[in-house]
Write an enzyme that holds these catalytic residues in place. Structure first.
Site, PDB file in Angstrom:
ATOM      1  N   HIS A   1       0.844  -1.193   0.000  1.00 20.75           N
ATOM      2  CA  HIS A   1       0.000   0.000   0.000  1.00 20.75           C
ATOM      3  C   HIS A   1       0.887   1.254   0.000  1.00 20.75           C
ATOM      4  O   HIS A   1       1.997   1.245   0.530  1.00 20.75           O
ATOM      5  CB  HIS A   1      -0.903   0.024   1.225  1.00 20.75           C
ATOM      6  CG  HIS A   1      -2.022  -0.973   1.147  1.00 20.75           C
ATOM      7  ND1 HIS A   1      -2.979  -0.934   0.161  1.00 20.75           N
ATOM      8  CD2 HIS A   1      -2.315  -2.043   1.911  1.00 20.75           C
ATOM      9  CE1 HIS A   1      -3.828  -1.927   0.323  1.00 20.75           C
ATOM     10  NE2 HIS A   1      -3.438  -2.628   1.369  1.00 20.75           N
TER      11      HIS A   1
ATOM     12  N   THR B   1      12.668 -10.672   4.055  1.00 17.54           N
ATOM     13  CA  THR B   1      12.845  -9.273   3.673  1.00 17.54           C
ATOM     14  C   THR B   1      14.067  -9.072   2.777  1.00 17.54           C
ATOM     15  O   THR B   1      14.246  -8.000   2.213  1.00 17.54           O
ATOM     16  CB  THR B   1      13.026  -8.399   4.933  1.00 17.54           C
ATOM     17  OG1 THR B   1      14.129  -8.926   5.680  1.00 17.54           O
ATOM     18  CG2 THR B   1      11.793  -8.413   5.804  1.00 17.54           C
ATOM     19  N   LYS B   2      14.937 -10.108   2.715  1.00 13.15           N
ATOM     20  CA  LYS B   2      16.163  -9.991   1.905  1.00 13.15           C
ATOM     21  C   LYS B   2      16.292 -11.205   1.007  1.00 13.15           C
ATOM     22  O   LYS B   2      15.661 -12.248   1.261  1.00 13.15           O
ATOM     23  CB  LYS B   2      17.378  -9.939   2.833  1.00 13.15           C
ATOM     24  CG  LYS B   2      17.449  -8.710   3.705  1.00 13.15           C
ATOM     25  CD  LYS B   2      18.862  -8.560   4.257  1.00 13.15           C
ATOM     26  CE  LYS B   2      19.058  -7.209   4.910  1.00 13.15           C
ATOM     27  NZ  LYS B   2      18.469  -7.136   6.251  1.00 13.15           N
TER      28      LYS B   2
END
Ligand code: COA
Length: 210
Positions: free
Chosen positions: A117, A180-181
């Site tokens: 978002h 996240t990586k």
């Protein structure tokens, strides 16, 4: 109201058409699968249960031998491609621009989305309004980061993959991980955020050598 009614009728018609075509093209599709848009390709040998596939904004390609369980939701921006023989368990969600390799196993409730978002463009503006305030091409340029997943990857139950990550072939993502990586080839990762626990047998040397 009429528009909504038309959408529902068209969706049903398209689903019946796609499922019917499976009889001739060699894939199986549950009659209550939901289909939207018309850029969907299902290859022979696939099996689609009560899933929802939305190709209104991009192509969806299911390569041969894919299996989608009940509650799977795929909606494409640009392209979602699922490799040969990959299986998606109950309630897996795939959004945006995602490439999944061959022979992958996705456990229930895995969530993979290449977009997020709009939350950091307009100071003080509610998130819901920020999204509407950004033109679509600008939104895609700034908030769509494709996700790429290699072959033979196992993604555990409830795992979340963040926009832009790349997962090397033969990797394992633990249950409840938030990735996240990028994940190296053959790595076993888990946790929030996901960290490398180990390497799968046969992949340690390859990664040490790099
Ligand atoms: C990631 C996984 C494959 C690792 O399995 P494993 O190699 O046998 O690892 P171990 O059980 O030996 O655990 C090694 C360490 O990682 C930790 N760990 C394992 N899985 C973890 C997870 N999902 N999240 C956080 N930590 C985890 C263990 O607590 C242990 O920590 P310690 O050394 O401090 O005690 C496994 O734990 C997992 O999450 N599998 C997915 C299960 C699943 O989703 N099943 C659905 C069926 S499709």
């Amino acid at each position: 109201m009429l528009r909504r009614l038309w959408d529902v009728i068209w969706m049903r018609f398209y689903a019946v058409w796609v499922c019917g075509a499976g009889l001739f093209r060699g894939y199986r599709c549950h009659p209550f699968a939901r289909m939207k848009g018309n850029a969907l390709t299902i290859e022979a040998g696939c099996s689609v249960r009560r899933a929802a596939l939305d190709s209104s904004f991009g192509n969806i390609r299911l390569s041969s031998g894919c299996w989608l369980n009940d509650g799977v939701e795929i909606s494409a921006i640009s392209e979602v491609r699922i490799g040969r023989g990959t299986t998606l368990q109950r309630n897996v969600t795939i959004n945006g621009q995602v490439g999944l390799g061959e022979g992958c196993l996705l456990a229930p409730n895995v969530f993979i989305s290449s977009t997020s978002h709009v939350h950091d463009r307009f100071p003080g503006m509610p998130i819901r309004e920020q999204e509407g305030a950004l033109p679509r091409d600008e939104f895609l340029r700034l908030y769509n980061r494709p996700i790429l997943i290699g072959d033979d990857v196992w993604i555990g139950v409830n795992a979340v993959l963040m926009p832009g990550v790349q997962v090397g072939a033969h990797a394992i993502i633990g249950a409840n991980a938030v990735v996240t990586k990028n994940v190296p080839e053959g790595a076993v990762v888990a946790g929030v955020p996901a960290k490398i626990l180990d390497y799968r047998l046969g992949f340690e040397e390859k990664n040490c050598a790099e």
